[in-house]
Design a protein around this motif. Structure first.
Motif, short mmCIF file in Angstrom:
data_model
loop_
_atom_site.label_atom_id
_atom_site.label_comp_id
_atom_site.label_asym_id
_atom_site.label_seq_id
_atom_site.Cartn_x
_atom_site.Cartn_y
_atom_site.Cartn_z
N CYS A 109 47.51 48.29 42.76
CA CYS A 109 46.08 48.51 42.52
C CYS A 109 45.28 47.53 43.36
O CYS A 109 45.84 46.67 44.03
CB CYS A 109 45.82 48.30 41.02
N ALA A 110 43.95 47.68 43.33
CA ALA A 110 43.05 46.74 44.00
C ALA A 110 42.01 46.27 42.99
O ALA A 110 41.56 47.05 42.15
CB ALA A 110 42.36 47.43 45.18
N LYS A 111 41.63 45.01 43.08
CA LYS A 111 40.70 44.44 42.10
C LYS A 111 39.28 44.96 42.32
O LYS A 111 38.85 45.09 43.47
CB LYS A 111 40.72 42.93 42.21
N CYS A 169 39.50 41.84 36.43
CA CYS A 169 40.72 41.90 37.24
C CYS A 169 41.19 40.51 37.72
O CYS A 169 42.27 40.40 38.29
CB CYS A 169 40.50 42.76 38.48
N CYS A 191 44.74 39.51 36.85
CA CYS A 191 45.48 40.74 36.54
C CYS A 191 46.98 40.45 36.34
O CYS A 191 47.67 39.98 37.24
CB CYS A 191 45.30 41.74 37.69
N PHE A 206 52.03 44.44 45.04
CA PHE A 206 51.00 45.17 44.28
C PHE A 206 50.31 46.22 45.15
O PHE A 206 49.27 46.75 44.79
CB PHE A 206 50.00 44.15 43.73
N SER A 266 48.87 49.69 36.94
CA SER A 266 48.05 50.30 37.99
C SER A 266 46.78 50.88 37.37
O SER A 266 46.44 50.58 36.24
CB SER A 266 48.89 51.40 38.65
N ASP A 267 46.07 51.72 38.13
CA ASP A 267 44.91 52.44 37.63
C ASP A 267 44.97 53.84 38.24
O ASP A 267 44.82 54.00 39.45
CB ASP A 267 43.62 51.70 38.04
N LYS A 283 39.33 51.46 35.03
CA LYS A 283 38.05 50.82 35.34
C LYS A 283 37.24 51.72 36.29
O LYS A 283 36.11 51.42 36.61
CB LYS A 283 38.28 49.46 36.00
N ARG A 284 37.87 52.80 36.76
CA ARG A 284 37.17 53.72 37.69
C ARG A 284 36.60 54.87 36.85
O ARG A 284 37.06 56.03 36.90
CB ARG A 284 38.14 54.26 38.72
S1 SF4 Z 1 45.56 47.07 37.33
FE1 SF4 Z 1 43.62 46.91 36.19
S2 SF4 Z 1 43.21 44.70 36.05
FE2 SF4 Z 1 44.75 45.00 37.66
S3 SF4 Z 1 43.60 45.13 39.57
FE3 SF4 Z 1 43.87 47.23 38.83
S4 SF4 Z 1 42.05 47.68 37.61
FE4 SF4 Z 1 42.14 45.46 37.89
#
Ligand code: SF4
Length: 276
Positions: free
Chosen positions: A20-22, A27, A30, A51, A78-79, A110-111
């Motif tokens: 994922c990306a912050k 985050c 994370c 990551f 992840s997201d 978060k998206r």
């Molecule tokens: S997994 Fe969640 S906390 Fe981690 S970077 Fe992605 S959105 Fe942010």
């Protein structure tokens, strides 16, 4: 999937996407990033690429293989709704959740704008499923509270909030249409503190508005020692579980085979091995 997840509000994790990306202050520390980066460059390890975002189609069919119903946290590492995961892949993940409907899925993002847009469009079939809970992270007012509005604008049948890491007092929140609230403090090195009165405010609002409340942890550098009591008790409330009965073994196999046949992403998911 990983059985017996240490995350307090789920049974198992399922990660058909890794990395994922912050995007916001929540985050900063994370856990998934910290874990994944430990294995960057380790040949053959699932997190050999650290990551960095990676689709994992061989994981897609895993839920069909579990014949005991689970609460499944989708993409704990992840997201699902991040840029870079194609719509067609998000749809494939959603089709698995809608078909292997003897499990209850917890999808957290978060998206929130993309979640809203897709649930109102090509994922409408999944938005309507009671066994899929759609949630957003709410760490503060600036980034977190607008996500609650996006979630409410979506046609999700079951919506939830994960207020973790809770970084400030969130004030009065409109919980209309929200089925579940989780609260937790940040844990691990550099953990930012969470004040007791912030938590009590959310608990009281949940009680006033009849929303199940789950208090996950105080967090901090010594998470275990700080525990998860609020007052003298724990709060472990959930929304109603509305998963379907577990089908016969042959039907599980047939569902998996149908999914494999319809799969059009390129790389192939693994064949299903049923477990008891
Ligand atoms: S997994 Fe969640 S906390 Fe981690 S970077 Fe992605 S959105 Fe942010």
């Amino acid at each position: 999937m990983s059985l017996n997840s240490p995350i307090e509000w789920t049974d198992a994790t399922w990660n058909p996407v890794r990395g994922c990306a912050k995007i916001s202050p929540g985050c900063k520390h994370c856990y998934a990033e910290r874990f994944a980066e430990r294995f960057r460059g380790v040949k053959g390890h699932p997190y050999e690429q650290g990551f960095d975002l990676r689709l994992v189609p061989e994981k897609l069919t895993e839920p069909f293989s579990w014949r005991s119903p689970k609460l499944v946290f989708v993409n704990s590492m992840s997201d699902l709704f991040q840029e870079g995961v194609p719509d067609s892949y998000v749809e494939a993940v959603s089709r698995v959740m809608a078909t292997a409907n003897w499990h209850t899925y917890q999808v957290l993002t978060k998206r929130s704008q993309r979640l809203r847009d897709l649930l109102g469009g090509k994922l409408q079939f999944a938005a309507e499923q009671e066994n899929i809970w759609w949630g957003v992270s709410v760490e503060d007012r600036k980034y977190g509270l607008p996500r609650v509005e996006h979630l409410r604008q979506s046609p999700a049948k079951v919506r939830f909030l994960s207020i973790e890491p809770m970084l400030e007092d969130l004030g009065e929140i409109d919980l209309a249409g929200i089925a579940w609230v989780i609260v937790g403090g940040e844990s691990g090195p550099g953990a930012r503190p969470m004040k007791r009165e912030w938590v009590i405010s959310i608990r009281n609002q949940c009680q006033m508005q009849n929303v199940p409340f789950f208090f996950k942890q105080w967090g901090g550098v010594r998470k275990i020692r700080n525990g998860r009591l609020l007052g003298r008790r724990t709060y472990d409330e959930y929304p109603k579980i509305a998963a379907a009965p577990v089908p016969e073994r042959a039907d599980c196999m047939r569902h998996a085979a149908d999914f494999l046949e319809s799969f059009e992403i390129g790389a192939q998911p693994a064949l299903v091995q049923l477990t008891a």
